[in-house]
Design an enzyme around this catalytic site. Structure first.
Site, mmCIF file in Angstrom:
data_model
loop_
_atom_site.group_PDB
_atom_site.id
_atom_site.type_symbol
_atom_site.label_atom_id
_atom_site.label_comp_id
_atom_site.label_asym_id
_atom_site.label_seq_id
_atom_site.Cartn_x
_atom_site.Cartn_y
_atom_site.Cartn_z
ATOM 1 C CG ASP A 38 -2.259 0.761 0.873
ATOM 2 O OD1 ASP A 38 -2.203 1.987 0.651
ATOM 3 O OD2 ASP A 38 -3.328 0.127 0.839
ATOM 4 C CG ASP A 66 2.321 5.785 -5.645
ATOM 5 O OD1 ASP A 66 1.449 5.324 -6.415
ATOM 6 O OD2 ASP A 66 2.545 7.000 -5.532
ATOM 7 C CG ASN A 93 -7.729 -4.014 -4.007
ATOM 8 O OD1 ASN A 93 -8.957 -4.139 -4.097
ATOM 9 N ND2 ASN A 93 -7.169 -3.253 -3.060
ATOM 10 C CE1 TYR A 163 -13.207 3.779 -9.152
ATOM 11 C CE2 TYR A 163 -15.391 3.114 -9.872
ATOM 12 C CZ TYR A 163 -14.244 2.871 -9.143
ATOM 13 O OH TYR A 163 -14.133 1.708 -8.417
ATOM 14 C CE LYS A 167 -11.608 0.866 -10.644
ATOM 15 N NZ LYS A 167 -10.508 0.047 -10.118
HETATM 16 P P1 NAD Z 1 -10.524 1.821 -0.503
HETATM 17 O O1 NAD Z 1 -10.434 3.250 -0.864
HETATM 18 O O2 NAD Z 1 -11.285 1.452 0.701
HETATM 19 O O3 NAD Z 1 -9.053 1.195 -0.405
HETATM 20 C C1 NAD Z 1 -8.144 1.405 -1.467
HETATM 21 C C2 NAD Z 1 -6.735 1.176 -1.002
HETATM 22 O O4 NAD Z 1 -5.884 1.485 -2.120
HETATM 23 C C3 NAD Z 1 -6.309 2.086 0.158
HETATM 24 O O5 NAD Z 1 -5.660 1.316 1.137
HETATM 25 C C4 NAD Z 1 -5.369 3.107 -0.481
HETATM 26 O O6 NAD Z 1 -4.336 3.545 0.376
HETATM 27 C C5 NAD Z 1 -4.816 2.280 -1.630
HETATM 28 N N1 NAD Z 1 -4.289 3.130 -2.698
HETATM 29 C C6 NAD Z 1 -4.816 4.252 -3.232
HETATM 30 N N2 NAD Z 1 -3.981 4.780 -4.139
HETATM 31 C C7 NAD Z 1 -2.913 3.963 -4.188
HETATM 32 C C8 NAD Z 1 -1.701 3.977 -4.925
HETATM 33 N N3 NAD Z 1 -1.407 4.958 -5.792
HETATM 34 N N4 NAD Z 1 -0.829 2.966 -4.728
HETATM 35 C C9 NAD Z 1 -1.088 1.994 -3.834
HETATM 36 N N5 NAD Z 1 -2.198 1.926 -3.087
HETATM 37 C C10 NAD Z 1 -3.102 2.924 -3.274
HETATM 38 O O7 NAD Z 1 -11.109 1.080 -1.788
HETATM 39 P P2 NAD Z 1 -11.933 -0.312 -1.930
HETATM 40 O O8 NAD Z 1 -13.362 0.027 -1.874
HETATM 41 O O9 NAD Z 1 -11.370 -1.338 -1.042
HETATM 42 O O10 NAD Z 1 -11.610 -0.641 -3.453
HETATM 43 C C11 NAD Z 1 -10.655 -1.596 -3.870
HETATM 44 C C12 NAD Z 1 -10.765 -1.754 -5.377
HETATM 45 O O11 NAD Z 1 -12.092 -2.146 -5.731
HETATM 46 C C13 NAD Z 1 -10.497 -0.442 -6.139
HETATM 47 O O12 NAD Z 1 -9.816 -0.714 -7.342
HETATM 48 C C14 NAD Z 1 -11.891 0.055 -6.439
HETATM 49 O O13 NAD Z 1 -11.923 0.915 -7.554
HETATM 50 C C15 NAD Z 1 -12.623 -1.245 -6.681
HETATM 51 N N6 NAD Z 1 -14.064 -1.155 -6.489
HETATM 52 C C16 NAD Z 1 -14.581 -0.816 -5.275
HETATM 53 C C17 NAD Z 1 -15.969 -0.738 -5.132
HETATM 54 C C18 NAD Z 1 -16.618 -0.374 -3.838
HETATM 55 O O14 NAD Z 1 -17.858 -0.194 -3.824
HETATM 56 N N7 NAD Z 1 -15.908 -0.278 -2.724
HETATM 57 C C19 NAD Z 1 -16.801 -1.007 -6.227
HETATM 58 C C20 NAD Z 1 -16.229 -1.338 -7.441
HETATM 59 C C21 NAD Z 1 -14.850 -1.428 -7.570
#
Ligand code: NAD
Length: 272
Positions: A38, A66, A93, A163, A167
């Site tokens: 992370d 990152d 992810n 977004y 995606k």
């Molecule tokens: P979240 O925001 O809760 O967690 C995301 C994590 O990614 C965080 O720990 C953050 O620090 C990390 N992050 C952000 N930028 C980063 C970078 N440049 N390098 C490394 N780490 C980085 O998000 P989530 O809801 O757990 O989502 C996880 C994945 O699922 C994402 O790709 C998101 O787009 C996708 N997603 C989520 C949802 C939802 O409803 N939560 C729906 C569809 C898709």
């Protein structure tokens, strides 16, 4: 049949919280050695994920990554090679969301979301390949890459155009490289995963922003959450664990004939 990842080394990006944290814990519970990555170590959240895994007898370590920084990817892959000799599973992810009318987005916002959500995934695949190719050649079941797209990578939604754009890109990037690796006989499967709304800090942030925009008639984040839930045929959001279960399957040899597919885990949100 049980999911067994005991011979696998898996790297998960964005694993300090939300879906990524659940994925890391679930892969470790199935026996994988997990590299939890992370943005930074300051919050201690990634360290807590590692502590939970190791505390229950699993194998995990934290490395700062990152995903938009190519030098980070190079350094991480060097460490993974030294410590584990290769990589079997990559879970791309990490992601960021942007909720804004398109007419208000700035160039820097456009670049940032592309850097993380698109470039981060492409760099991950590129830098994982040298570690995966020998492993995939030595193991008939091969290796597995799982890229996080979204329900929003399939359907359009108001105020989420940037977004959705990123995606949607991941959906077709995944299919194209799945075909490319098959043509090159790499024995590396690549699939995308498409969550609907999942209860994580990302959705908290999204609900706040949508409420500020007065979307769907909601004026507070709590009203917005209810409105978003009501969009789903199940009337609820998904849990990070429900996504992690799907990722564990895609990571395992049980999904050996899944390649270039889009696994939708959305309670039916995109079905209608
Ligand atoms: P979240 O925001 O809760 O967690 C995301 C994590 O990614 C965080 O720990 C953050 O620090 C990390 N992050 C952000 N930028 C980063 C970078 N440049 N390098 C490394 N780490 C980085 O998000 P989530 O809801 O757990 O989502 C996880 C994945 O699922 C994402 O790709 C998101 O787009 C996708 N997603 C989520 C949802 C939802 O409803 N939560 C729906 C569809 C898709």
């Amino acid at each position: 049949m049980e999911i067994d990842l005991s011979k696998k080394v898996a790297l998960v990006t964005g694993a300090a919280q939300g879906i990524g944290a659940a994925v890391a814990k679930t892969l470790a519970a199935a026996g994988a050695r997990v590299i939890v990555t992370d943005l930074d170590a300051q919050t201690g959240m990634a360290a807590a994920v590692v502590a939970e895994i190791t505390g229950s007898g699993g194998n995990a370590e934290f490395i700062v990554l990152d995903v938009s920084n190519e030098q980070h990817w190079q350094a991480v892959m060097q460490q993974v090679t030294q410590r584990h000799g290769g990589l079997d599973v990559l879970v791309n992810n990490a992601g960021v969301v942007l909720v804004k009318p398109v007419e208000d987005v700035t160039l820097e916002e456009i670049r940032r979301i592309c850097r993380v959500n698109i470039e981060g995934v492409v760099l991950g695949v590129k830098h994982a390949l040298p570690l995966m190719k020998p492993r995939a050649a030595a193991n008939p079941a091969g290796c597995s890459i799982i890229n996080f797209s979204s329900a929003m990578g399939i359907k359009g939604y108001p105020f989420g155009s940037l977004y959705s754009m990123t995606k949607g890109a991941i959906r077709l990037f995944t299919k194209s490289i799945a075909l490319e690796f098959a043509a090159l006989k790499y024995n590396i499967r690549v699939n995308s995963i498409h969550p609907g709304l999942v209860d994580t800090p990302m959705v908290e942030h999204e609900s706040d922003k949508l409420a500020q925009l007065g979307a769907m008639g909601a004026t507070t984040p709590a009203e917005m959450r209810l409105a978003l839930q009501s969009l789903n045929p199940t009337g609820r959001m998904g849990t990070p664990q429900e996504l992690a279960n799907a990722v564990a399957f895609l990571a395992s040899d049980l999904s050996s004939f899944m390649n270039g597919s889009e696994m939708i885990v959305d309670g039916g949100e995109t079905a209608g």
